[in-house]
Write a protein that holds these residues in place. Sequence first.
Motif, PDB file in Angstrom:
ATOM      1  N   GLU A 132      49.269  22.053 -28.227  1.00  0.00           N
ATOM      2  CA  GLU A 132      50.015  20.993 -26.551  1.00  0.00           C
ATOM      3  C   GLU A 132      50.864  20.395 -27.063  1.00  0.00           C
ATOM      4  O   GLU A 132      50.389  18.723 -27.615  1.00  0.00           O
ATOM      5  N   GLU A 133      51.875  19.892 -26.232  1.00  0.00           N
ATOM      6  CA  GLU A 133      52.635  18.600 -26.624  1.00  0.00           C
ATOM      7  C   GLU A 133      53.074  18.302 -25.479  1.00  0.00           C
ATOM      8  O   GLU A 133      52.802  18.930 -24.322  1.00  0.00           O
ATOM      9  N   PRO A 134      52.832  16.516 -25.242  1.00  0.00           N
ATOM     10  CA  PRO A 134      53.022  16.607 -24.530  1.00  0.00           C
ATOM     11  C   PRO A 134      54.134  16.095 -23.476  1.00  0.00           C
ATOM     12  O   PRO A 134      55.601  16.412 -24.141  1.00  0.00           O
ATOM     13  N   VAL A 135      54.389  16.571 -22.539  1.00  0.00           N
ATOM     14  CA  VAL A 135      56.008  16.792 -21.154  1.00  0.00           C
ATOM     15  C   VAL A 135      55.974  14.990 -20.756  1.00  0.00           C
ATOM     16  O   VAL A 135      55.177  14.636 -20.690  1.00  0.00           O
ATOM     17  N   THR A 136      57.124  15.025 -21.616  1.00  0.00           N
ATOM     18  CA  THR A 136      57.870  13.978 -21.128  1.00  0.00           C
ATOM     19  C   THR A 136      58.028  14.052 -19.523  1.00  0.00           C
ATOM     20  O   THR A 136      58.741  14.713 -18.729  1.00  0.00           O
ATOM     21  N   GLU A 137      58.901  12.679 -19.287  1.00  0.00           N
ATOM     22  CA  GLU A 137      59.813  12.659 -17.536  1.00  0.00           C
ATOM     23  C   GLU A 137      60.962  13.597 -17.622  1.00  0.00           C
ATOM     24  O   GLU A 137      61.096  13.561 -17.043  1.00  0.00           O
ATOM     25  N   GLN A 138      62.064  13.255 -18.760  1.00  0.00           N
ATOM     26  CA  GLN A 138      62.836  13.722 -18.535  1.00  0.00           C
ATOM     27  C   GLN A 138      62.694  15.331 -18.571  1.00  0.00           C
ATOM     28  O   GLN A 138      63.696  16.002 -18.031  1.00  0.00           O
ATOM     29  N   GLN A 139      61.360  15.651 -19.210  1.00  0.00           N
ATOM     30  CA  GLN A 139      61.797  17.270 -19.039  1.00  0.00           C
ATOM     31  C   GLN A 139      61.180  17.598 -17.360  1.00  0.00           C
ATOM     32  O   GLN A 139      61.223  18.755 -17.115  1.00  0.00           O
TER      33      GLN A 139
ATOM     34  N   ASP B  80      62.004  20.697 -12.782  1.00  0.00           N
ATOM     35  CA  ASP B  80      62.684  20.586 -11.252  1.00  0.00           C
ATOM     36  C   ASP B  80      64.029  20.933 -10.918  1.00  0.00           C
ATOM     37  O   ASP B  80      64.276  21.654  -9.581  1.00  0.00           O
ATOM     38  N   ASP B  81      64.710  20.170 -11.654  1.00  0.00           N
ATOM     39  CA  ASP B  81      66.731  20.714 -11.283  1.00  0.00           C
ATOM     40  C   ASP B  81      66.601  21.962 -11.016  1.00  0.00           C
ATOM     41  O   ASP B  81      67.362  22.782 -10.570  1.00  0.00           O
ATOM     42  N   LEU B  82      66.009  23.133 -12.935  1.00  0.00           N
ATOM     43  CA  LEU B  82      66.632  23.785 -12.600  1.00  0.00           C
ATOM     44  C   LEU B  82      66.060  24.366 -11.598  1.00  0.00           C
ATOM     45  O   LEU B  82      66.485  25.438 -10.801  1.00  0.00           O
ATOM     46  N   ILE B  83      64.645  24.397 -11.212  1.00  0.00           N
ATOM     47  CA  ILE B  83      64.283  25.193 -10.092  1.00  0.00           C
ATOM     48  C   ILE B  83      64.874  24.775  -8.681  1.00  0.00           C
ATOM     49  O   ILE B  83      65.327  25.874  -7.782  1.00  0.00           O
ATOM     50  N   GLU B  84      64.914  23.946  -8.149  1.00  0.00           N
ATOM     51  CA  GLU B  84      65.644  23.547  -7.515  1.00  0.00           C
ATOM     52  C   GLU B  84      67.211  24.252  -7.017  1.00  0.00           C
ATOM     53  O   GLU B  84      67.287  24.656  -6.290  1.00  0.00           O
TER      54      GLU B  84
END
Length: 45
Positions: A18-25, A30-34
């Motif tokens: 598992e790779e840590p999820v960055t804030e940018q990701q 969130d932008d994609l879902i919106e």
Amino acid sequence: MNELQSVPTVPANENQAEEPVTEQQLIEADDLIEEISIDGMCGVY
């Protein structure tokens, strides 16, 4: 011998580190879902 006994029982995704999820990701996701939600409401599809 039964064919099912030769099939690995561990799901493929458990073998991946598992790779840590960055804030940018998180922001991009969130932008994609919106964007998809807005397009869906407007009947773009």
